[in-house]
Design a protein around this motif. Structure first.
Motif, PDB file in Angstrom:
ATOM      1  N   ALA A 193      -6.440   4.872  13.496  1.00  0.00           N
ATOM      2  CA  ALA A 193      -6.809   3.472  13.518  1.00  0.00           C
ATOM      3  C   ALA A 193      -7.814   2.948  12.482  1.00  0.00           C
ATOM      4  N   ALA A 194      -8.434   3.803  11.836  1.00  0.00           N
ATOM      5  CA  ALA A 194      -9.112   3.310  10.687  1.00  0.00           C
ATOM      6  C   ALA A 194      -8.573   2.789   9.532  1.00  0.00           C
ATOM      7  N   ARG A 195      -7.176   2.780   9.461  1.00  0.00           N
ATOM      8  CA  ARG A 195      -6.294   2.030   8.502  1.00  0.00           C
ATOM      9  C   ARG A 195      -6.104   0.548   8.765  1.00  0.00           C
ATOM     10  N   LEU A 196      -6.410   0.159  10.058  1.00  0.00           N
ATOM     11  CA  LEU A 196      -6.120  -0.888  10.553  1.00  0.00           C
ATOM     12  C   LEU A 196      -6.818  -1.991   9.937  1.00  0.00           C
ATOM     13  N   LEU A 225       0.738  -1.310   0.124  1.00  0.00           N
ATOM     14  CA  LEU A 225       0.061   0.102   0.156  1.00  0.00           C
ATOM     15  C   LEU A 225       0.839   1.166  -0.055  1.00  0.00           C
ATOM     16  N   TRP A 226       2.132   1.183   0.018  1.00  0.00           N
ATOM     17  CA  TRP A 226       2.821   2.332   0.254  1.00  0.00           C
ATOM     18  C   TRP A 226       3.013   3.101  -1.050  1.00  0.00           C
ATOM     19  N   ALA A 227       3.112   2.548  -2.103  1.00  0.00           N
ATOM     20  CA  ALA A 227       2.893   3.288  -3.198  1.00  0.00           C
ATOM     21  C   ALA A 227       1.825   4.024  -3.699  1.00  0.00           C
ATOM     22  N   ALA A 228       0.666   3.624  -3.212  1.00  0.00           N
ATOM     23  CA  ALA A 228      -0.683   4.196  -3.503  1.00  0.00           C
ATOM     24  C   ALA A 228      -0.880   5.454  -2.367  1.00  0.00           C
ATOM     25  N   GLU A 229      -0.511   5.163  -1.155  1.00  0.00           N
ATOM     26  CA  GLU A 229      -0.261   6.350  -0.480  1.00  0.00           C
ATOM     27  C   GLU A 229       0.673   7.303  -0.491  1.00  0.00           C
ATOM     28  N   GLU A 230       1.889   6.846  -1.151  1.00  0.00           N
ATOM     29  CA  GLU A 230       2.781   7.979  -1.543  1.00  0.00           C
ATOM     30  C   GLU A 230       2.287   8.906  -2.480  1.00  0.00           C
ATOM     31  N   VAL A 231       1.599   8.201  -3.703  1.00  0.00           N
ATOM     32  CA  VAL A 231       0.701   8.952  -4.569  1.00  0.00           C
ATOM     33  C   VAL A 231      -0.271  10.114  -4.076  1.00  0.00           C
ATOM     34  N   LYS A 232      -0.804   9.733  -3.107  1.00  0.00           N
ATOM     35  CA  LYS A 232      -1.880  10.310  -2.338  1.00  0.00           C
ATOM     36  C   LYS A 232      -1.364  11.430  -1.398  1.00  0.00           C
ATOM     37  N   GLY A 233      -0.038  11.536  -1.295  1.00  0.00           N
ATOM     38  CA  GLY A 233       0.577  12.410  -0.370  1.00  0.00           C
ATOM     39  C   GLY A 233       0.528  11.854   1.288  1.00  0.00           C
ATOM     40  N   ARG A 234       0.019  10.630   1.616  1.00  0.00           N
ATOM     41  CA  ARG A 234      -0.395  10.359   2.756  1.00  0.00           C
ATOM     42  C   ARG A 234       0.685   9.190   3.473  1.00  0.00           C
ATOM     43  N   ALA A 235       1.674   9.200   2.992  1.00  0.00           N
ATOM     44  CA  ALA A 235       2.749   8.236   3.240  1.00  0.00           C
ATOM     45  C   ALA A 235       3.023   8.226   4.561  1.00  0.00           C
ATOM     46  N   ALA A 236       3.410   9.254   5.218  1.00  0.00           N
ATOM     47  CA  ALA A 236       3.815   9.772   6.571  1.00  0.00           C
ATOM     48  C   ALA A 236       2.815   9.059   7.551  1.00  0.00           C
ATOM     49  N   ASP A 237       1.421   9.256   7.118  1.00  0.00           N
ATOM     50  CA  ASP A 237       0.274   8.646   8.030  1.00  0.00           C
ATOM     51  C   ASP A 237       0.512   7.217   7.878  1.00  0.00           C
ATOM     52  N   HIS A 238       0.437   6.600   6.649  1.00  0.00           N
ATOM     53  CA  HIS A 238       0.680   5.178   6.588  1.00  0.00           C
ATOM     54  C   HIS A 238       1.693   4.464   7.526  1.00  0.00           C
ATOM     55  N   ALA A 239       3.110   5.287   7.349  1.00  0.00           N
ATOM     56  CA  ALA A 239       4.255   4.778   8.293  1.00  0.00           C
ATOM     57  C   ALA A 239       3.951   4.827   9.772  1.00  0.00           C
ATOM     58  N   ALA A 240       3.368   6.079  10.066  1.00  0.00           N
ATOM     59  CA  ALA A 240       2.908   6.300  11.605  1.00  0.00           C
ATOM     60  C   ALA A 240       1.908   4.929  11.930  1.00  0.00           C
ATOM     61  N   THR A 241       0.897   4.764  11.162  1.00  0.00           N
ATOM     62  CA  THR A 241       0.281   3.594  11.772  1.00  0.00           C
ATOM     63  C   THR A 241       0.929   2.201  11.637  1.00  0.00           C
ATOM     64  N   ILE A 242       1.624   1.954  10.781  1.00  0.00           N
ATOM     65  CA  ILE A 242       2.346   0.875  10.416  1.00  0.00           C
ATOM     66  C   ILE A 242       3.285   0.436  11.997  1.00  0.00           C
ATOM     67  N   TYR A 243       4.058   1.470  12.101  1.00  0.00           N
ATOM     68  CA  TYR A 243       5.140   1.401  13.067  1.00  0.00           C
ATOM     69  C   TYR A 243       4.422   1.413  14.636  1.00  0.00           C
ATOM     70  N   ARG A 244       3.229   2.247  14.734  1.00  0.00           N
ATOM     71  CA  ARG A 244       2.670   2.080  16.024  1.00  0.00           C
ATOM     72  C   ARG A 244       2.141   0.616  16.223  1.00  0.00           C
TER      73      ARG A 244
END
Length: 481
Positions: free
Chosen positions: A199-202, A64-83
């Motif tokens: 949390a909604a990403r989970l 999902l990283w590539a799609a989130e990066e295209v949307k400009g939301r990669a940092a939120d994706h990483a924060a959710t994954i690492y938490r």
């Protein structure tokens, strides 16, 4: 992106190949067959724990990283994954307590506990690598791979020499990953804190990743069941013999498959996200053609030089019986690699990972049943028969079900060319004298490579010669510009 990854990960491939062979040479000599069996079982427990608890989160990071990066939301994706990773770590003390009280020999218990401890840093580093590969950060992912590979071998060999038995390679894996964690943690922390946990990403992460994790658990069952059943029906020494021959063949092929998979998987995701199915089909055909032309002759070559390779690489107590294992595992490893690194991509690309779980249930179930029937009757050979049959069934199931998720092309002409060139190579190699040891290995490997390469070049199999000439012409044009 694919060829950039192929070239960028080439140093990793070379390092992994050399260290993989040195690992077999070193640990089959520093460890007794029983201790080597303890290592094999401890490694299996470590892998099963990692996959069962953490892989679903890693899969979400990768796909999902590539799609989130295209949307400009990669940092939120990483924060959710690492938490989420931090939360999952709570489960490991429970696993450690179970291992500590479980009745087993002292050497095996130490190996299992060392493997469980290694899960902590290894899962963090795996997340970093998945993010870097998905983002096209080839040099960063390659550096982590090489640091872990070299560090784990050096540290593990030191502990083996000091007398820590089957736990030694696992201690090496854990400490090398810990050093990489310390190295990468500050940068990943900055990335994660730039975004916010959502949390909604989970739910979508779990919907995608849990079937992937469960399918990988089944893959580990497929690759590990035979060891546990050999230990139950025979003994740890039989496990050591099996694992030595298995490692010699499978690790050699795995190096190539992991190399191409590290470059090819992210490239296919990017092709699909940016160019649609037409771009994906072109990228997939190119990648699988290269994969077939490299791995099919590698598997045939391993079978042809199993005896001298085992004499050279494996300790005297294991070499003769391990040589019998190697050709069977070479064939199984080829089928497993094509299934995992190509046909399984259809399920992740199409985001239909439940079908992946179905595809893996079939060979895993067959493997368990066949091992239960064949090991008591045929001993070590029964495990070999069961492994080959199960991987063949797994490839067929994945290819058929994958078409329902995301159809991927099969280059039949390239497959026929690779088979024909391998057959000619085998004909030549089998006519050479069996003098044993390094001389026989060098003679047969060199002759086989020359014959196969010449046939592939004449046929222009997979258009490799044409692509190479085109790339060379383009570089010359750039140099003159």
């Amino acid at each position: 992106m694919f060829w950039r990854g192929v070239l960028g990960y080439l140093p990793v491939n070379i390092v992994q190949g050399i260290v993989g062979l040195l690992t077999i040479v070193t640990f089959t000599r520093l460890l007794t067959p029983a201790q080597f069996g303890d290592y094999a079982l401890g490694f299996s427990v470590m892998s099963l724990t990692h996959t069962a608890l953490f892989t679903w989160n890693e899969a979400a990071m990768a796909r999902l990283w590539a799609a989130e990066e295209v949307k400009g939301r990669a940092a939120d994706h990483a924060a959710t994954i690492y938490r989420t990773w931090l939360t999952l770590l709570i489960t490991l003390p429970v696993a450690g307590f179970v291992a500590a009280v479980w009745p087993m020999s002292a050497g095996l218990k130490l190996a299992v506990l060392a493997g469980l401890a290694a899960v902590v840093p290894r899962t963090f580093v795996k997340l970093v690598q998945e993010r870097q590969r998905a983002a096209g950060e080839v040099s960063g992912a390659a550096s982590l791979d090489m640091a872990q590979t070299i560090g784990a071998f050096a540290i593990g060999a030191g502990f083996a020499w000091a007398g820590f038995g089957g736990a030694s390679p696992l201690i090496g894996l854990g400490l090398a990953a810990l050093a990489c964690l310390i190295w990468r943690a500050p940068a990943e922390r900055r990335l994660a804190t730039a975004g916010r946990f959502e949390a909604a990403r989970l739910k979508p992460h779990a919907a995608f990743g849990v079937p992937v994790a469960m399918s990988l658990i089944l893959a580990l069952v497929l690759s590990s069941t035979d060891r546990f059943l050999l230990a139950a029906f025979l003994d740890s020494e039989a496990v050591g013999v099996y694992h030595a021959g298995y490692s010699l063949a499978n690790r050699t092929l795995d190096v190539v498959f992991i190399w191409l998979g590290a470059a090819g998987g992210p490239a296919m995701v990017m092709a699909l996200e940016r160019g649609g199915r037409e771009a994906l089909a072109k990228a997939a055909r190119e990648q699988v053609s290269v994969m077939l032309l490299l791995t099919l002759p590698a598997a045939v070559g391993l079978a042809l030089v199993a005896a001298p390779l085992s004499q050279l690489m494996i300790g005297e107590g294991l070499a003769a019986r391990a040589a019998h294992v190697t050709p069977w595992i070479a064939a199984s490893g080829l089928l497993a690699g094509l299934t995992t690194y190509y046909f399984h991509q259809a399920f992740t690309l199409g985001r239909k990972t439940v079908l992946l779980l179905v595809a893996m249930t079939i060979p895993a179930g067959a493997n368990l049943a066949l091992n239960l029937v064949l090991i008591p009757r045929f001993g070590l050979d029964g495990a070999l028969y069961a492994t080959l049959a199960s991987y063949a069934l797994g490839l067929a199931a994945s290819a058929a079900l994958g078409r329902r998720a995301m159809p991927l092309p099969i280059p039949w002409l390239t497959l026929a060319q690779a088979l024909g060139a391998s057959a000619i190579m085998a004909f030549v190699v089998t006519r050479l004298p069996a003098s044993g040891g390094l001389i026989e290995l060098a003679l047969k490997a060199g002759a086989g490579a020359l014959v196969y390469g010449a046939v592939v070049a004449v046929l222009d199999a997979g258009r490799l010669r044409s692509r190479a000439l085109a790339m060379l012409k383009a570089r010359r044009a750039e140099a003159h510009a």
